[in-house]
Write a protein that holds these residues in place. Structure first.
Motif, short mmCIF file in Angstrom:
data_model
loop_
_atom_site.label_atom_id
_atom_site.label_comp_id
_atom_site.label_asym_id
_atom_site.label_seq_id
_atom_site.Cartn_x
_atom_site.Cartn_y
_atom_site.Cartn_z
N ASP A 67 0.87 -1.19 0.00
CA ASP A 67 0.00 0.00 0.00
C ASP A 67 0.90 1.23 0.00
N PHE A 68 1.27 1.67 -1.20
CA PHE A 68 2.22 2.77 -1.35
C PHE A 68 1.47 4.04 -1.72
N ASP A 69 1.75 5.12 -0.96
CA ASP A 69 1.08 6.40 -1.19
C ASP A 69 2.00 7.42 -1.86
N GLY A 70 3.18 7.00 -2.25
CA GLY A 70 4.11 7.90 -2.90
C GLY A 70 5.11 8.54 -1.96
N LEU A 80 -3.08 -9.47 -1.57
CA LEU A 80 -4.00 -9.35 -2.71
C LEU A 80 -5.14 -8.37 -2.45
N ASP A 81 -4.97 -7.50 -1.46
CA ASP A 81 -6.05 -6.57 -1.12
C ASP A 81 -6.36 -5.62 -2.28
N ASN A 82 -5.35 -5.21 -3.04
CA ASN A 82 -5.60 -4.30 -4.17
C ASN A 82 -6.46 -4.98 -5.23
N PHE A 83 -6.22 -6.26 -5.47
CA PHE A 83 -7.04 -6.98 -6.45
C PHE A 83 -8.45 -7.20 -5.91
N THR A 277 -7.45 6.61 -17.56
CA THR A 277 -7.68 7.82 -16.77
C THR A 277 -8.03 7.49 -15.33
N TYR A 278 -8.72 6.37 -15.11
CA TYR A 278 -9.05 5.97 -13.75
C TYR A 278 -7.80 5.57 -12.97
N ALA A 279 -6.88 4.88 -13.62
CA ALA A 279 -5.61 4.54 -12.98
C ALA A 279 -4.81 5.79 -12.68
N PHE A 284 -2.13 9.45 -9.09
CA PHE A 284 -1.48 10.76 -8.99
C PHE A 284 -2.37 11.85 -8.40
N GLN A 285 -3.67 11.66 -8.41
CA GLN A 285 -4.54 12.66 -7.81
C GLN A 285 -4.97 12.26 -6.40
N LEU A 286 -5.16 10.96 -6.19
CA LEU A 286 -5.55 10.47 -4.87
C LEU A 286 -4.38 9.86 -4.12
N SER A 287 -3.18 9.89 -4.72
CA SER A 287 -1.95 9.34 -4.11
C SER A 287 -2.10 7.88 -3.73
N ARG A 288 -2.82 7.13 -4.53
CA ARG A 288 -2.97 5.69 -4.33
C ARG A 288 -2.14 4.98 -5.41
N ILE A 289 -0.83 5.04 -5.23
CA ILE A 289 0.08 4.53 -6.25
C ILE A 289 -0.13 3.04 -6.47
N SER A 290 -0.29 2.30 -5.41
CA SER A 290 -0.43 0.85 -5.54
C SER A 290 -1.71 0.47 -6.28
#
Length: 324
Positions: A67-70, A80-83, A277-279, A284-290
């Motif tokens: 869970d990387f926020d930058g 596998l939480d992101n998936f 665009t969603y990625a 980059f806008q919500l700082s949810r890099i992962s």
């Protein structure tokens, strides 16, 4: 008295060869020198591929499982939480559906229009260079410039499209094309089709110039209609090229980003949101890099099998001798 049979000749044993020769007649020492030279020539490309492709892909795979926020230098491991979140994300599925629409219409549109234009100008010799330059120009223009100009065309009050509709008595159809959730996606898609049609036209026209004219004339003498000549004579000869253009156009539908980002940014009300665009907005806008990286890898995983399948079809068509 019969003569005694002559003793059988002793089998000749080949003497030692002074130099071991390969089947091609090249010595083993020369082959080793060629191998070293090949490695030396390929090394720069391997280094560049490792730095700009392999390492970023491995880095992206790492981000998928954390869970990387930058900012955090030691992001927590989430498995596998992101998936799992991706599978439950309704906005992601809406963006994926928009991608499906884009892939279908954005592939069929340029192919049909480009093929039709190429067939119309197939026998035209005078001015053919002018036509190729004019139709190919939108494809080489920067997508940012194309998006800005077409944004002016779609403008609700001073846009050329609405003014043209009013001039021909169709003012009732005028609207804010990019501001209406029901038309925004198709308006942007129309711009993309206009851009890609010239590319398909130029490539297919070049392939048509290599079609065997005697086969077309023979089919015409046999009474084949225009559509029959197109289906059974012309298309089989240009099929490898046509499949190559299809693959490039279709893969572009998976990775579409710039034209949507410039014209609508995914709006209004996420009506034009696609996976690219969603990625971007998540990373980059919500700082949810992962999570954004997970979305990007999903797009890649969907595009690669399709590209491999089309490549196999193209090679099969080429080996069967159908190519122009």
């Amino acid at each position: 008295m019969t003569a005694a049979p002559a003793p059988a000749a002793a089998p000749t044993v080949p003497g030692p060869r002074r130099g071991r020769r390969a089947r091609s007649g090249v010595s083993e020492a020369t082959r080793r020198q060629q191998a070293r030279l090949g490695v030396l020539l390929v090394a720069p490309a391997v280094v560049l591929m490792s730095v700009f492709l392999v390492f970023p892909v491995l880095n992206a795979v790492y981000y998928v499982f954390v869970d990387f926020d930058g900012l955090d230098t030691t992001p927590p491991f989430v498995g596998l939480d992101n998936f799992t979140e991706l599978a439950r994300d309704r906005d992601m599925w809406a963006a994926a559906w928009n991608n499906v629409i884009w892939i279908v219409l954005g592939t069929i549109g340029p192919l049909v229009l480009g093929l039709a234009m190429a067939l119309l100008l197939w026998g035209v010799r005078r001015g053919s260079t002018f036509y190729r330059v004019v139709f190919f120009l939108p494809y080489v223009l920067p997508q940012v410039a194309v998006g800005v100009v077409w944004g002016w065309i779609y403008a609700p009050t001073r846009g050329w499209l609405n003014r043209g509709l009013e001039a021909v008595g169709l003012g009732g159809l005028a609207r804010g094309w990019l501001g209406d959730p029901h038309t925004a996606l198709y308006a942007v898609l129309g711009t993309a089709i206009w851009t890609a049609t010239g590319f398909v036209f130029v490539i297919v026209l070049a392939a048509l110039r290599n079609v065997a004219a005697e086969l077309v004339d023979a089919a015409m003498l046999d009474g084949a209609s225009y559509l029959q000549r197109l289906r059974y004579v012309v298309l089989p000869q240009i099929m490898p090229v046509f499949l190559m253009v299809t693959a490039l156009t279709l893969i572009g539908g998976f990775a579409v980003f710039d034209i949507v980002f410039v014209m609508t940014g995914g709006g209004p009300a996420n009506a034009t949101e696609v996976l690219g665009t969603y990625a971007y907005s998540n990373a980059f806008q919500l700082s949810r890099i992962s999570y954004g990286t997970t979305l990007a890898l999903v797009v890649t995983a969907l595009a690669v099998p399709v590209a491999v399948w089309l490549n196999r079809l193209q090679r099969r068509a080429s080996t069967e001798g159908l190519g122009a």
